[in-house]
Design an enzyme around this catalytic site. Structure first.
Site, PDB file in Angstrom:
ATOM      1  CG  HIS A  61      -0.298   0.081   2.532  1.00  0.00           C
ATOM      2  ND1 HIS A  61       0.509  -0.914   3.044  1.00  0.00           N
ATOM      3  CD2 HIS A  61      -0.306   1.061   3.477  1.00  0.00           C
ATOM      4  CE1 HIS A  61       0.944  -0.566   4.237  1.00  0.00           C
ATOM      5  NE2 HIS A  61       0.480   0.647   4.513  1.00  0.00           N
ATOM      6  CG  HIS A  63       0.140   4.342   4.833  1.00  0.00           C
ATOM      7  ND1 HIS A  63      -0.616   3.479   5.587  1.00  0.00           N
ATOM      8  CD2 HIS A  63      -0.619   5.450   4.646  1.00  0.00           C
ATOM      9  CE1 HIS A  63      -1.796   4.054   5.848  1.00  0.00           C
ATOM     10  NE2 HIS A  63      -1.816   5.239   5.279  1.00  0.00           N
ATOM     11  CG  ASP A  65       5.151   2.768   7.018  1.00  0.00           C
ATOM     12  OD1 ASP A  65       4.213   3.282   6.380  1.00  0.00           O
ATOM     13  OD2 ASP A  65       4.980   1.829   7.829  1.00  0.00           O
ATOM     14  CG  HIS A  66       4.394  -0.122   3.878  1.00  0.00           C
ATOM     15  ND1 HIS A  66       4.394  -1.453   4.243  1.00  0.00           N
ATOM     16  CD2 HIS A  66       3.991   0.565   4.976  1.00  0.00           C
ATOM     17  CE1 HIS A  66       3.996  -1.562   5.496  1.00  0.00           C
ATOM     18  NE2 HIS A  66       3.743  -0.349   5.969  1.00  0.00           N
ATOM     19  CG  HIS A 138      -3.649  -0.415   6.246  1.00  0.00           C
ATOM     20  ND1 HIS A 138      -3.543  -0.349   7.606  1.00  0.00           N
ATOM     21  CD2 HIS A 138      -2.625   0.352   5.769  1.00  0.00           C
ATOM     22  CE1 HIS A 138      -2.512   0.420   7.932  1.00  0.00           C
ATOM     23  NE2 HIS A 138      -1.945   0.875   6.830  1.00  0.00           N
ATOM     24  CG  ASP A 208       1.029  -1.460   7.452  1.00  0.00           C
ATOM     25  OD1 ASP A 208       1.931  -2.295   7.608  1.00  0.00           O
ATOM     26  OD2 ASP A 208       1.207  -0.233   7.487  1.00  0.00           O
ATOM     27  CG  HIS A 266       4.141  -2.503  10.323  1.00  0.00           C
ATOM     28  ND1 HIS A 266       3.345  -1.725  11.123  1.00  0.00           N
ATOM     29  CD2 HIS A 266       4.385  -1.752   9.226  1.00  0.00           C
ATOM     30  CE1 HIS A 266       3.104  -0.566  10.514  1.00  0.00           C
ATOM     31  NE2 HIS A 266       3.735  -0.559   9.354  1.00  0.00           N
TER      32      HIS A 266
HETATM   33 ZN   LIG Z   1       3.161   0.689   7.748  1.00  0.00          ZN
HETATM   34 ZN   LIG Z   2       0.054   1.547   6.464  1.00  0.00          ZN
END
Ligand SMILES: [Zn+2]
Ligand SMILES: [Zn+2]
Length: 305
Positions: A61, A63, A65-66, A138, A208, A266
């Protein structure tokens, strides 16, 4: 070879011990990345994985941090002279986001970046394995991934073959490879001496998510389940609100899906100094569990040699 290398195991924020999310799978020398948080390319350097064998990036996804590691990785590979195409997969809007990465700054990659949008249930068929997109829950559009090897050929019954008059040697390998042979005018069928096909290994990575039915179904009898475990059970309300999972929930799903091994990842920055609460609550439900650490490697053995 089927090896998992955890490049980034932190949740949402990087910490001094954990990079944001990224997991590399080495399948017979081919490298696949699942998520690519900031700093992923340096983690690859630390782990000495090289970049040449990387064929595909699967994003769960969008976000930060990914995905923030993608533009840097593309630019480095271009700088190093890569010419082979790279495939980037992801949920809806993957094309829009990856095109922003490709156009970022004055750089233009010197290799082709092919972007493929996947919906839950879509299957990417490869030579010897496939990757299925799994529906996840998510706060933004998201998918998880299940990598499954093709079934392996059945076990060869050597004693039975000898009893049927087949001399040990090249005919054994023919029979094992699904070819019928003739001995002194008598037909020996491959099916007579080779057992049922054996299931390939399976690795599931959730990204996530809240625990959900589609992950449960996709994880049935998996060799390794890598599950969102952002928080401990005492923060369950926050996990529900932020659409993440607790270690306890991940362990329950692992048990129900009858997986062989569970890896918690995570990990929220609040557990920077101590992840024992996550491990403890998971172990009470499911014994074969570990908390992922950056640069940790797991070899996935064949189930049935
Ligand atoms: Zn994340
Ligand atoms: Zn996320």
């Amino acid at each position: 070879m089927l090896r998992i290398l955890f490049l980034g195991t932190g949740g949402s924020l990087p910490t001094r011990n954990r990079n944001p999310s990224s997991i590399m799978i080495n399948i017979e020398g081919e490298l696949l990345l699942f998520d690519c948080g900031e700093g992923t390319q340096q983690q690859m350097m630390r782990a000495k994985t090289g970049m040449k064998a990387l064929t595909s990036v699967f994003i769960t996804h969008f976000h930060a941090d990914h995905m923030l590691g993608v533009p840097g990785l593309i630019q480095t590979m271009s700088f190093l002279g890569r010419t082979e195409p790279l495939k980037i997969y992801g949920p809806q809007d993957v094309k829009e986001f990856v095109n922003v990465f490709i156009d970022l700054g004055y750089y233009k990659p010197r290799f082709e970046v092919e972007v493929i949008e996947l919906s839950p249930g879509d299957i990417v068929k490869r030579n010897g394995y496939c990757i299925q997109a799994i529906g996840t829950i998510h706060s933004v559009p998201s998918i998880g991934y299940a990598l499954t090897e093709d079934p392996r050929r059945g076990r060869f019954d050597r004693e039975k073959a000898i009893a049927l008059g087949v001399p040990p040697g090249p005919l054994f390998s023919k029979l094992h490879n699904n070819v019928d042979v003739e001995i002194n005018g008598q037909l020996i069928r491959s099916a007579d001496v080779v057992g049922q096909k054996r299931a390939g290994r399976k690795i599931v990575y959730t990204g996530d998510t809240r625990p959900c039915e589609s992950i449960l179904q996709a994880s049935m009898n998996a060799d390794v389940l890598i599950h969102d475990s952002t928080l401990a059970r005492d923060k369950e309300e926050w996990a529900k609100e932020s659409k993440h999972s607790t270690a306890f929930e991940a362990a329950n799903l692992a048990k129900e899906a009858n997986v062989i091994r569970l890896v918690l990842t995570h990990i929220s920055s609040r557990y920077t100094d101590d992840t024992s609460s996550l491990l403890k609550e998971a172990q009470e439900i499911f014994k074969n569990v570990i908390v992922a650490e950056d640069l940790m490697e797991i070899d996935v053995p064949l189930k049935d040699k």
